[in-house]
Design an enzyme around this catalytic site. Structure first.
Site, mmCIF file in Angstrom:
data_model
loop_
_atom_site.group_PDB
_atom_site.id
_atom_site.type_symbol
_atom_site.label_atom_id
_atom_site.label_comp_id
_atom_site.label_asym_id
_atom_site.label_seq_id
_atom_site.Cartn_x
_atom_site.Cartn_y
_atom_site.Cartn_z
ATOM 1 N N LYS A 49 3.387 0.337 -1.795
ATOM 2 C CA LYS A 49 2.038 -0.030 -2.032
ATOM 3 C C LYS A 49 2.132 -1.703 -1.397
ATOM 4 O O LYS A 49 1.050 -2.458 -1.521
ATOM 5 C CB LYS A 49 1.836 -0.218 -3.369
ATOM 6 C CG LYS A 49 1.954 1.109 -4.323
ATOM 7 C CD LYS A 49 2.243 0.984 -5.827
ATOM 8 C CE LYS A 49 2.252 2.352 -6.314
ATOM 9 N NZ LYS A 49 2.646 1.834 -7.843
ATOM 10 N N GLY A 50 3.449 -2.217 -1.246
ATOM 11 C CA GLY A 50 3.651 -3.834 -0.910
ATOM 12 C C GLY A 50 2.524 -4.306 0.061
ATOM 13 O O GLY A 50 2.230 -5.526 0.087
ATOM 14 N N GLU A 104 4.039 -3.757 7.104
ATOM 15 C CA GLU A 104 5.078 -3.948 5.978
ATOM 16 C C GLU A 104 4.841 -5.153 5.274
ATOM 17 O O GLU A 104 4.466 -5.932 5.958
ATOM 18 C CB GLU A 104 6.482 -3.503 6.666
ATOM 19 C CG GLU A 104 7.640 -3.688 5.521
ATOM 20 C CD GLU A 104 7.851 -2.480 4.580
ATOM 21 O OE1 GLU A 104 6.481 -2.836 3.728
ATOM 22 O OE2 GLU A 104 8.641 -1.844 4.432
ATOM 23 N N ASP A 105 5.113 -5.239 3.991
ATOM 24 C CA ASP A 105 5.159 -6.420 3.285
ATOM 25 C C ASP A 105 6.376 -7.311 3.712
ATOM 26 O O ASP A 105 6.151 -8.596 3.748
ATOM 27 C CB ASP A 105 5.082 -6.244 1.923
ATOM 28 C CG ASP A 105 6.198 -5.452 1.033
ATOM 29 O OD1 ASP A 105 6.998 -4.743 1.798
ATOM 30 O OD2 ASP A 105 6.071 -5.147 0.001
ATOM 31 N N ASP A 108 13.871 -6.769 4.269
ATOM 32 C CA ASP A 108 14.852 -7.444 3.405
ATOM 33 C C ASP A 108 16.096 -6.920 3.991
ATOM 34 O O ASP A 108 16.780 -7.170 5.004
ATOM 35 C CB ASP A 108 14.623 -6.878 1.925
ATOM 36 C CG ASP A 108 15.685 -7.507 1.196
ATOM 37 O OD1 ASP A 108 16.303 -8.916 1.137
ATOM 38 O OD2 ASP A 108 16.070 -6.945 -0.036
ATOM 39 N N LYS A 136 13.266 -11.600 5.505
ATOM 40 C CA LYS A 136 14.462 -12.262 5.095
ATOM 41 C C LYS A 136 15.658 -11.933 5.983
ATOM 42 O O LYS A 136 16.400 -10.921 5.818
ATOM 43 C CB LYS A 136 14.720 -11.719 3.739
ATOM 44 C CG LYS A 136 13.776 -12.015 2.705
ATOM 45 C CD LYS A 136 14.349 -12.001 1.297
ATOM 46 C CE LYS A 136 13.469 -11.321 0.314
ATOM 47 N NZ LYS A 136 14.071 -10.932 -1.010
ATOM 48 N N PHE A 157 13.843 -13.836 -4.080
ATOM 49 C CA PHE A 157 12.920 -12.892 -4.482
ATOM 50 C C PHE A 157 11.659 -13.522 -4.464
ATOM 51 O O PHE A 157 11.241 -14.254 -5.666
ATOM 52 C CB PHE A 157 13.431 -12.127 -5.872
ATOM 53 C CG PHE A 157 12.772 -10.968 -5.960
ATOM 54 C CD1 PHE A 157 13.153 -9.659 -5.505
ATOM 55 C CD2 PHE A 157 11.697 -10.868 -6.715
ATOM 56 C CE1 PHE A 157 12.520 -8.340 -5.812
ATOM 57 C CE2 PHE A 157 10.824 -9.671 -6.872
ATOM 58 C CZ PHE A 157 11.338 -8.325 -6.307
ATOM 59 N N VAL A 158 10.661 -12.861 -3.980
ATOM 60 C CA VAL A 158 9.181 -13.324 -3.678
ATOM 61 C C VAL A 158 8.333 -12.349 -4.430
ATOM 62 O O VAL A 158 8.540 -10.970 -4.312
ATOM 63 C CB VAL A 158 8.733 -13.941 -2.464
ATOM 64 C CG1 VAL A 158 9.756 -14.859 -2.208
ATOM 65 C CG2 VAL A 158 8.941 -12.702 -1.570
ATOM 66 N N ASP A 164 5.368 -7.116 -5.301
ATOM 67 C CA ASP A 164 5.496 -6.924 -6.914
ATOM 68 C C ASP A 164 7.191 -7.010 -7.549
ATOM 69 O O ASP A 164 7.969 -7.167 -6.667
ATOM 70 C CB ASP A 164 4.992 -5.409 -7.297
ATOM 71 C CG ASP A 164 6.219 -4.648 -7.110
ATOM 72 O OD1 ASP A 164 6.749 -4.424 -5.936
ATOM 73 O OD2 ASP A 164 6.647 -3.712 -7.965
ATOM 74 N N ARG A 170 1.130 -8.322 -8.128
ATOM 75 C CA ARG A 170 0.681 -7.858 -6.528
ATOM 76 C C ARG A 170 -0.596 -8.820 -6.595
ATOM 77 O O ARG A 170 -1.093 -8.711 -5.249
ATOM 78 C CB ARG A 170 0.469 -6.400 -6.427
ATOM 79 C CG ARG A 170 1.789 -5.527 -6.388
ATOM 80 C CD ARG A 170 1.207 -4.278 -6.171
ATOM 81 N NE ARG A 170 2.396 -3.197 -6.607
ATOM 82 C CZ ARG A 170 3.378 -2.873 -5.825
ATOM 83 N NH1 ARG A 170 3.603 -3.671 -4.710
ATOM 84 N NH2 ARG A 170 4.192 -1.682 -6.284
HETATM 85 P P1 IMP Z 1 14.617 -3.233 2.654
HETATM 86 O O1 IMP Z 1 14.507 -1.637 2.702
HETATM 87 O O2 IMP Z 1 15.751 -3.758 1.722
HETATM 88 O O3 IMP Z 1 14.375 -3.872 3.779
HETATM 89 O O4 IMP Z 1 13.389 -3.692 1.422
HETATM 90 C C1 IMP Z 1 12.148 -3.460 1.875
HETATM 91 C C2 IMP Z 1 11.093 -3.133 0.765
HETATM 92 O O5 IMP Z 1 11.770 -3.775 -0.525
HETATM 93 C C3 IMP Z 1 10.104 -4.089 0.879
HETATM 94 O O6 IMP Z 1 8.999 -3.227 1.482
HETATM 95 C C4 IMP Z 1 9.630 -4.464 -0.533
HETATM 96 O O7 IMP Z 1 8.903 -3.395 -1.218
HETATM 97 C C5 IMP Z 1 10.904 -4.521 -1.388
HETATM 98 N N1 IMP Z 1 11.410 -5.882 -1.329
HETATM 99 C C6 IMP Z 1 12.237 -6.373 -0.718
HETATM 100 N N2 IMP Z 1 12.388 -7.883 -1.128
HETATM 101 C C7 IMP Z 1 11.354 -7.872 -1.860
HETATM 102 C C8 IMP Z 1 11.367 -9.316 -2.547
HETATM 103 O O8 IMP Z 1 11.710 -10.356 -2.450
HETATM 104 N N3 IMP Z 1 10.071 -9.067 -3.776
HETATM 105 C C9 IMP Z 1 9.430 -8.219 -3.675
HETATM 106 N N4 IMP Z 1 9.723 -6.749 -2.891
HETATM 107 C C10 IMP Z 1 10.786 -6.798 -2.087
HETATM 108 MG MG MG Z 2 7.617 -2.286 0.836
#
Ligand code: IMP
Ligand code: MG
Length: 182
Positions: A49-50, A104-105, A108, A136, A157-158, A164, A170
């Site tokens: 949903k991000g 994508e939001d 990470d 990040k 963490f944002v 969210d 959100r």
């Molecule tokens: P990844 O798979 O670790 O790259 O994470 C991607 C997903 O994790 C993003 O689409 C977010 O929904 C969530 N996420 C990662 N870091 C954060 C953060 O700092 N705040 C909120 N959601 C995060």
């Molecule tokens: Mg996401």
């Protein structure tokens, strides 16, 4: 309107990116995407949903004909990645021959995008690119990169502007750092 809503939420440590900076950067991304995809009809593929707030703004900054579709994946419980990515909702339309632009939001660990890129590539779209509001880069567990990045940020963490923590925050009109212990 933004002035009133931008009042800091008590759970927010600091505002990292304010509403005006977000709008300006999203407008730039929209212009860049409109130039790059000229003569084509891309599908903006929002990751639920991000990405919904970002997608809503980005969509209005894109000046070409385009489509919108959504995918929902889950990889997160609380603040840390479980490392497991699951598809909760798939695209409505076929990906075959489409110009897909994943919206994508935040990137990470990169696990979500790695999973999506692998899964979608196998469906033979005409092109497949990524537009992420936040990146990040220090947190990567797998190597993935996005063609369009709004802002590179540190390992904090944002929340807000679609992002969210346990489904809260959100609706904040800025990206902020969450206070520890929240
Ligand atoms: P990844 O798979 O670790 O790259 O994470 C991607 C997903 O994790 C993003 O689409 C977010 O929904 C969530 N996420 C990662 N870091 C954060 C953060 O700092 N705040 C909120 N959601 C995060
Ligand atoms: Mg996401």
């Amino acid at each position: 309107m933004l002035g009133t809503l931008a009042i800091m939420h008590p759970d927010v440590e600091k505002i990292l990116i304010g509403p005006e900076a977000l709008q300006a950067r999203v407008a730039e991304l929209g212009r860049q995407i409109s130039r790059d995809y000229e003569g084509r009809h891309p599908t903006l593929l929002g990751i639920l949903k991000g990405s919904v707030v970002f997608l809503g703004d980005l969509l209005r900054a894109v000046t070409l004909d385009c489509s919108v579709d959504f995918i929902s994946v889950s990889s997160y419980a609380g603040r840390t990645s479980t490392g497991e990515v699951r598809m909760l909702l798939d695209l409505r339309e076929s990906a075959l021959g489409k110009d897909l632009l994943i919206v994508e939001d935040i990137m990470d660990s990169g696990l979500t995008l790695h999973y999506l890129l692998t899964t979608l590539k196998a469906r033979n779209p005409k092109s497949l690119e990524v537009c992420t509001l936040l990146d990040k880069p220090d947190c990567r567990k797998v190597s993935v990169s996005a063609k369009y990045v709004g802002f590179r940020i540190a390992n904090e963490f944002v929340i807000g502007y679609g992002l969210d923590h346990n489904e809260k925050y959100r609706n904040l009109p800025y990206v902020g750092v969450l206070k520890s212990g929240k």
